[in-house]
Design a protein around this motif. Structure first.
Motif, PDB file in Angstrom:
ATOM      1  N   ALA A   1      -2.154   5.645  22.227  1.00  0.00           N
ATOM      2  CA  ALA A   1      -1.807   4.351  21.988  1.00  0.00           C
ATOM      3  C   ALA A   1      -2.133   3.881  20.493  1.00  0.00           C
ATOM      4  CB  ALA A   1      -2.671   3.535  22.637  1.00  0.00           C
ATOM      5  N   ASN A   2      -2.759   4.677  19.645  1.00  0.00           N
ATOM      6  CA  ASN A   2      -2.981   4.437  18.120  1.00  0.00           C
ATOM      7  C   ASN A   2      -2.992   5.736  17.508  1.00  0.00           C
ATOM      8  OD1 ASN A   2      -3.850   3.594  15.868  1.00  0.00           O
ATOM      9  ND2 ASN A   2      -5.694   2.567  16.595  1.00  0.00           N
ATOM     10  N   PRO A   3      -1.772   6.462  17.454  1.00  0.00           N
ATOM     11  CA  PRO A   3      -1.748   7.825  16.959  1.00  0.00           C
ATOM     12  C   PRO A   3      -2.025   7.973  15.463  1.00  0.00           C
ATOM     13  CG  PRO A   3       0.513   6.684  17.163  1.00  0.00           C
ATOM     14  CD  PRO A   3      -0.512   5.786  17.856  1.00  0.00           C
ATOM     15  N   ALA A   4      -1.964   6.907  14.570  1.00  0.00           N
ATOM     16  CA  ALA A   4      -2.464   7.051  13.186  1.00  0.00           C
ATOM     17  C   ALA A   4      -4.066   7.115  12.915  1.00  0.00           C
ATOM     18  CB  ALA A   4      -1.789   5.615  12.343  1.00  0.00           C
TER      19      ALA A   4
ATOM     20  N   THR B   1     -10.306   3.602  -0.426  1.00  0.00           N
ATOM     21  CA  THR B   1     -10.818   2.316  -0.208  1.00  0.00           C
ATOM     22  C   THR B   1     -11.892   2.278   0.852  1.00  0.00           C
ATOM     23  OG1 THR B   1     -10.440  -0.281  -0.314  1.00  0.00           O
ATOM     24  CG2 THR B   1      -9.250   1.268   1.476  1.00  0.00           C
ATOM     25  N   GLN B   2     -12.749   1.235   1.090  1.00  0.00           N
ATOM     26  CA  GLN B   2     -13.830   1.292   1.864  1.00  0.00           C
ATOM     27  C   GLN B   2     -13.402   0.121   2.791  1.00  0.00           C
ATOM     28  OE1 GLN B   2     -16.531   3.235   2.317  1.00  0.00           O
ATOM     29  NE2 GLN B   2     -15.794   4.555   0.726  1.00  0.00           N
ATOM     30  N   THR B   3     -13.312   0.590   4.215  1.00  0.00           N
ATOM     31  CA  THR B   3     -13.331  -0.328   5.380  1.00  0.00           C
ATOM     32  C   THR B   3     -14.358  -0.176   6.323  1.00  0.00           C
ATOM     33  OG1 THR B   3     -12.526   1.512   6.906  1.00  0.00           O
ATOM     34  CG2 THR B   3     -10.869   0.629   5.322  1.00  0.00           C
ATOM     35  N   SER B   4     -14.509  -1.112   6.957  1.00  0.00           N
ATOM     36  CA  SER B   4     -15.429  -1.307   7.752  1.00  0.00           C
ATOM     37  C   SER B   4     -15.939  -0.011   8.796  1.00  0.00           C
ATOM     38  CB  SER B   4     -15.472  -2.283   9.035  1.00  0.00           C
ATOM     39  OG  SER B   4     -14.159  -2.265   9.747  1.00  0.00           O
TER      40      SER B   4
ATOM     41  N   LYS C   1       2.599   1.303  -3.246  1.00  0.00           N
ATOM     42  CA  LYS C   1       1.508   1.704  -2.340  1.00  0.00           C
ATOM     43  C   LYS C   1       1.996   2.201  -0.910  1.00  0.00           C
ATOM     44  CE  LYS C   1      -1.933  -0.852  -3.277  1.00  0.00           C
ATOM     45  NZ  LYS C   1      -2.828  -2.261  -3.409  1.00  0.00           N
ATOM     46  N   TRP C   2       1.927   3.231  -0.705  1.00  0.00           N
ATOM     47  CA  TRP C   2       2.096   3.780   0.723  1.00  0.00           C
ATOM     48  C   TRP C   2       0.984   4.281   1.550  1.00  0.00           C
ATOM     49  CZ3 TRP C   2       6.996   3.293   2.826  1.00  0.00           C
ATOM     50  CH2 TRP C   2       8.020   3.094   1.762  1.00  0.00           C
ATOM     51  N   ASP C   3       0.641   3.525   2.558  1.00  0.00           N
ATOM     52  CA  ASP C   3      -0.088   3.933   3.624  1.00  0.00           C
ATOM     53  C   ASP C   3       0.425   4.083   5.014  1.00  0.00           C
ATOM     54  OD1 ASP C   3      -2.360   3.975   5.162  1.00  0.00           O
ATOM     55  OD2 ASP C   3      -3.529   1.933   4.508  1.00  0.00           O
ATOM     56  N   LEU C   4       0.629   5.207   5.372  1.00  0.00           N
ATOM     57  CA  LEU C   4       1.443   5.579   6.587  1.00  0.00           C
ATOM     58  C   LEU C   4       0.329   5.503   7.761  1.00  0.00           C
ATOM     59  CD1 LEU C   4       3.629   8.482   5.536  1.00  0.00           C
ATOM     60  CD2 LEU C   4       3.733   5.994   5.113  1.00  0.00           C
ATOM     61  N   THR C   5      -1.018   5.175   7.721  1.00  0.00           N
ATOM     62  CA  THR C   5      -1.741   5.369   8.608  1.00  0.00           C
ATOM     63  C   THR C   5      -2.477   3.897   8.865  1.00  0.00           C
ATOM     64  OG1 THR C   5      -3.669   6.095   7.463  1.00  0.00           O
ATOM     65  CG2 THR C   5      -2.320   7.543   8.548  1.00  0.00           C
ATOM     66  N   VAL C   6      -1.919   2.728   8.150  1.00  0.00           N
ATOM     67  CA  VAL C   6      -2.398   1.474   8.075  1.00  0.00           C
ATOM     68  C   VAL C   6      -2.333   1.051   9.756  1.00  0.00           C
ATOM     69  CG1 VAL C   6      -0.454   0.223   7.553  1.00  0.00           C
ATOM     70  CG2 VAL C   6      -2.776  -0.705   6.858  1.00  0.00           C
ATOM     71  N   SER C   7      -1.573   1.348  10.403  1.00  0.00           N
ATOM     72  CA  SER C   7      -1.652   0.767  11.735  1.00  0.00           C
ATOM     73  C   SER C   7      -2.564   0.932  12.706  1.00  0.00           C
ATOM     74  CB  SER C   7      -0.228   1.434  12.401  1.00  0.00           C
ATOM     75  OG  SER C   7      -0.256   2.818  12.675  1.00  0.00           O
ATOM     76  N   GLN C   8      -3.527   1.854  12.149  1.00  0.00           N
ATOM     77  CA  GLN C   8      -4.579   2.312  12.994  1.00  0.00           C
ATOM     78  C   GLN C   8      -5.649   1.072  13.070  1.00  0.00           C
ATOM     79  OE1 GLN C   8      -7.533   5.388  11.122  1.00  0.00           O
ATOM     80  NE2 GLN C   8      -6.267   5.202   9.403  1.00  0.00           N
ATOM     81  N   PHE C   9      -5.580  -0.120  12.112  1.00  0.00           N
ATOM     82  CA  PHE C   9      -6.463  -1.042  11.767  1.00  0.00           C
ATOM     83  C   PHE C   9      -6.151  -2.132  12.613  1.00  0.00           C
ATOM     84  CE2 PHE C   9      -7.071   1.861   7.994  1.00  0.00           C
ATOM     85  CZ  PHE C   9      -8.219   2.092   8.237  1.00  0.00           C
TER      86      PHE C   9
END
Length: 123
Positions: free
Chosen positions: A32-35, A57-60, A73-81
């Motif tokens: 359901a969250n492949p990235a 970068t730092q995330t929670s 900027k290319w963030d191909l895994t941003v959908s995980q957040f």
């Protein structure tokens, strides 16, 4: 040189081959969250195909890796957040991104991506 016209084309292919055994860590990954948990290994693959820089970068949830290609900027895994990512564009290296994953997971994802391209006829 790349078989993909854009990072978006690469994203579409990666999203079909990301899996629990290529995620770091594997726990918490789901179809359901492949990235999820694929930022380090994906940033390496983006750089393999398009060059550019690896940023972090730092995330929670900890350190998050993404790319800067031709000034974009290319963030191909941003959908995980579930919340916005606070991009601070700290320079990173391949070694740092690889430390977020493993040689084995990188090789496995690269191999699956190549197989995906071969089956789709885009190789």
């Amino acid at each position: 040189m790349t078989d993909f016209a854009t990072p978006l084309d690469l994203y579409r292919a990666l999203s079909t081959v990301w899996s629990g055994d290529t995620a770091s860590p594997s726990e918490g990954w789901s179809a359901a969250n492949p990235a999820r948990n694929h930022c380090g290994v994906t940033s390496l693959i983006v750089q393999d195909h398009f060059g550019g820089e690896i940023l972090r970068t730092q995330t929670s949830g900890g350190t998050h890796f993404y790319n800067l290609v031709d000034g974009r900027k290319w963030d191909l895994t941003v959908s995980q957040f579930a919340e916005p990512v606070p991009f601070d564009d700290t320079p990173a290296s391949r070694e740092m991104a690889l430390a977020d994953t493993s040689e084995e997971k990188y090789a496995l994802l690269t191999e699956r991506l190549a197989a995906c391209r071969a089956t789709s006829g885009s190789a």
